[in-house]
Write a protein that holds these residues in place. Structure first.
Motif, mmCIF file in Angstrom:
data_model
loop_
_atom_site.group_PDB
_atom_site.id
_atom_site.type_symbol
_atom_site.label_atom_id
_atom_site.label_comp_id
_atom_site.label_asym_id
_atom_site.label_seq_id
_atom_site.Cartn_x
_atom_site.Cartn_y
_atom_site.Cartn_z
ATOM 1 N N LYS A 16 0.815 -1.219 0.000
ATOM 2 C CA LYS A 16 0.000 0.000 0.000
ATOM 3 C C LYS A 16 0.844 1.261 0.000
ATOM 4 C CE LYS A 16 -4.135 -1.885 2.142
ATOM 5 N NZ LYS A 16 -5.085 -1.804 3.232
ATOM 6 N N GLY A 17 1.903 1.279 0.786
ATOM 7 C CA GLY A 17 2.764 2.463 0.857
ATOM 8 C C GLY A 17 3.404 2.763 -0.492
ATOM 9 N N ALA A 18 3.899 1.714 -1.151
ATOM 10 C CA ALA A 18 4.530 1.887 -2.459
ATOM 11 C C ALA A 18 3.512 2.376 -3.479
ATOM 12 C CB ALA A 18 5.158 0.570 -2.915
ATOM 13 N N SER A 19 2.296 1.830 -3.429
ATOM 14 C CA SER A 19 1.245 2.251 -4.362
ATOM 15 C C SER A 19 0.869 3.710 -4.147
ATOM 16 C CB SER A 19 0.005 1.360 -4.203
ATOM 17 O OG SER A 19 0.290 0.047 -4.620
ATOM 18 N N ARG A 20 0.788 4.136 -2.882
ATOM 19 C CA ARG A 20 0.480 5.546 -2.593
ATOM 20 C C ARG A 20 1.564 6.468 -3.149
ATOM 21 N NH1 ARG A 20 -1.990 3.662 2.256
ATOM 22 N NH2 ARG A 20 -0.027 3.731 3.374
ATOM 23 N N ARG A 21 2.841 6.053 -2.988
ATOM 24 C CA ARG A 21 3.952 6.857 -3.517
ATOM 25 C C ARG A 21 3.845 6.994 -5.037
ATOM 26 N NH1 ARG A 21 6.719 4.153 0.364
ATOM 27 N NH2 ARG A 21 7.548 2.577 -1.062
ATOM 28 N N LEU A 22 3.534 5.878 -5.708
ATOM 29 C CA LEU A 22 3.394 5.922 -7.168
ATOM 30 C C LEU A 22 2.288 6.889 -7.584
ATOM 31 C CD1 LEU A 22 3.691 2.126 -8.108
ATOM 32 C CD2 LEU A 22 5.267 3.942 -8.773
ATOM 33 N N ARG A 23 1.138 6.816 -6.900
ATOM 34 C CA ARG A 23 0.012 7.683 -7.256
ATOM 35 C C ARG A 23 0.363 9.161 -7.046
ATOM 36 N NH1 ARG A 23 -2.906 3.882 -4.003
ATOM 37 N NH2 ARG A 23 -3.328 2.083 -5.322
ATOM 38 N N ARG A 24 1.129 9.451 -5.987
ATOM 39 C CA ARG A 24 1.552 10.842 -5.755
ATOM 40 C C ARG A 24 2.447 11.336 -6.888
ATOM 41 N NH1 ARG A 24 1.845 9.467 -0.138
ATOM 42 N NH2 ARG A 24 4.048 8.992 -0.336
ATOM 43 N N GLY A 26 1.981 10.552 -9.952
ATOM 44 C CA GLY A 26 1.203 10.563 -11.194
ATOM 45 C C GLY A 26 1.202 9.235 -11.924
ATOM 46 N N LEU A 27 1.591 8.169 -11.238
ATOM 47 C CA LEU A 27 1.626 6.834 -11.847
ATOM 48 C C LEU A 27 0.496 5.971 -11.284
ATOM 49 C CD1 LEU A 27 5.471 6.266 -11.582
ATOM 50 C CD2 LEU A 27 4.195 6.918 -13.627
ATOM 51 N N LYS A 39 3.799 -9.774 -13.542
ATOM 52 C CA LYS A 39 4.822 -8.750 -13.350
ATOM 53 C C LYS A 39 4.159 -7.478 -12.862
ATOM 54 C CE LYS A 39 9.057 -7.453 -15.664
ATOM 55 N NZ LYS A 39 9.808 -8.140 -14.655
ATOM 56 N N ALA A 40 4.672 -6.927 -11.766
ATOM 57 C CA ALA A 40 4.167 -5.657 -11.240
ATOM 58 C C ALA A 40 4.694 -4.531 -12.122
ATOM 59 C CB ALA A 40 4.615 -5.470 -9.798
ATOM 60 N N ILE A 41 3.785 -3.616 -12.492
ATOM 61 C CA ILE A 41 4.157 -2.513 -13.373
ATOM 62 C C ILE A 41 3.552 -1.213 -12.850
ATOM 63 C CG2 ILE A 41 4.341 -3.948 -15.447
ATOM 64 C CD1 ILE A 41 1.532 -2.905 -16.264
ATOM 65 N N SER A 42 3.967 -0.109 -13.453
ATOM 66 C CA SER A 42 3.288 1.169 -13.228
ATOM 67 C C SER A 42 3.140 1.837 -14.587
ATOM 68 C CB SER A 42 4.047 2.041 -12.239
ATOM 69 O OG SER A 42 5.346 2.309 -12.712
ATOM 70 N N VAL A 43 2.013 2.545 -14.768
ATOM 71 C CA VAL A 43 1.753 3.251 -16.022
ATOM 72 C C VAL A 43 1.537 4.725 -15.725
ATOM 73 C CG1 VAL A 43 0.772 1.216 -17.146
ATOM 74 C CG2 VAL A 43 -0.732 2.772 -15.962
ATOM 75 N N ILE A 44 1.773 5.557 -16.720
ATOM 76 C CA ILE A 44 1.614 7.007 -16.545
ATOM 77 C C ILE A 44 0.122 7.320 -16.454
ATOM 78 C CG2 ILE A 44 2.028 9.266 -17.576
ATOM 79 C CD1 ILE A 44 4.492 7.915 -18.968
ATOM 80 N N GLY A 45 -0.279 7.897 -15.323
ATOM 81 C CA GLY A 45 -1.691 8.131 -15.046
ATOM 82 C C GLY A 45 -2.393 8.967 -16.095
#
Length: 196
Positions: A16-24, A26-27, A39-45
């Protein structure tokens, strides 16, 4: 069919902490699975939000560019914030050209104005906007048309009334006739004369 490219990067940090950081930043955190290891990924919001406004996005084969490598995927699930217009998590599924996929495809109700019922001032009430289909990726339709030129007053349009392209089947109909649900119906508005 529209071409959508989703740019993503692999991520190692989870929780959860990592996900919150990503959202802050803009990901949008996400996952890609199917045919090999998840595979865990992040995309540009902002890029994802722009694509979500396009009708065809949900029923298209997407190109996921993961760290410079393209792979075909479909969107399987989006977790949204209950009160804000924010995507919390996105699930993508890799596709294989030789394996059938299941996907929700939009319905387009066409030619009602040509029906005798419409000419007699009838209306058509749509009850479904999408339907789940199964097909090979090459056979994926962007939309399924529900032909209404022959519909009559009081008649209901069902899943079985949809003309399907070759290689495409409606998932609910595989379960039997009792799953042939209504997608809409023709009715006489209050005050209109009954009959054709």
């Amino acid at each position: 069919m529209a071409n959508f490219t989703v740019n993503a990067v692999a991520r190692d940090d989870q929780g959860k902490g990592a996900s919150r950081r990503l959202r802050r930043e803009g990901l949008v955190p996400g996952i890609i699975y199917g045919s090999s290891e998840p595979k865990a990924i992040s995309v540009i919001g902002k890029d994802l939000y722009r694509m979500l406004l396009e009708d065809g996005f949900y029923s298209s084969i997407l190109t996921l560019n993961l760290d410079g490598q393209d792979q075909p995927v479909i969107i399987k699930d989006l977790q949204r914030h209950p009160s804000k217009p924010v995507v919390l998590h996105a699930d993508f599924q890799r596709i294989d050209d030789n394996q059938k996929i299941k996907l929700q495809v939009p319905l387009a109700f066409v030619n009602f104005e040509k029906s005798a019922a419409a000419k007699a001032a009838a209306k058509f009430a749509q009850e479904a906007a999408t339907v789940e289909i199964s097909c090979l990726p090459k056979d994926l339709p962007e939309v399924l048309e529900v032909e209404l030129s022959k519909i009559e007053m009081g008649q209901t349009a069902h899943l079985s009334d949809i003309t399907l392209p070759e290689g495409v089947e409606i998932v609910a109909l595989r379960r039997g006739e009792d799953h042939d649900q209504s997608v809409g119906y023709c009715y006489a508005p209050r005050g209109a004369k009954a009959g054709k």
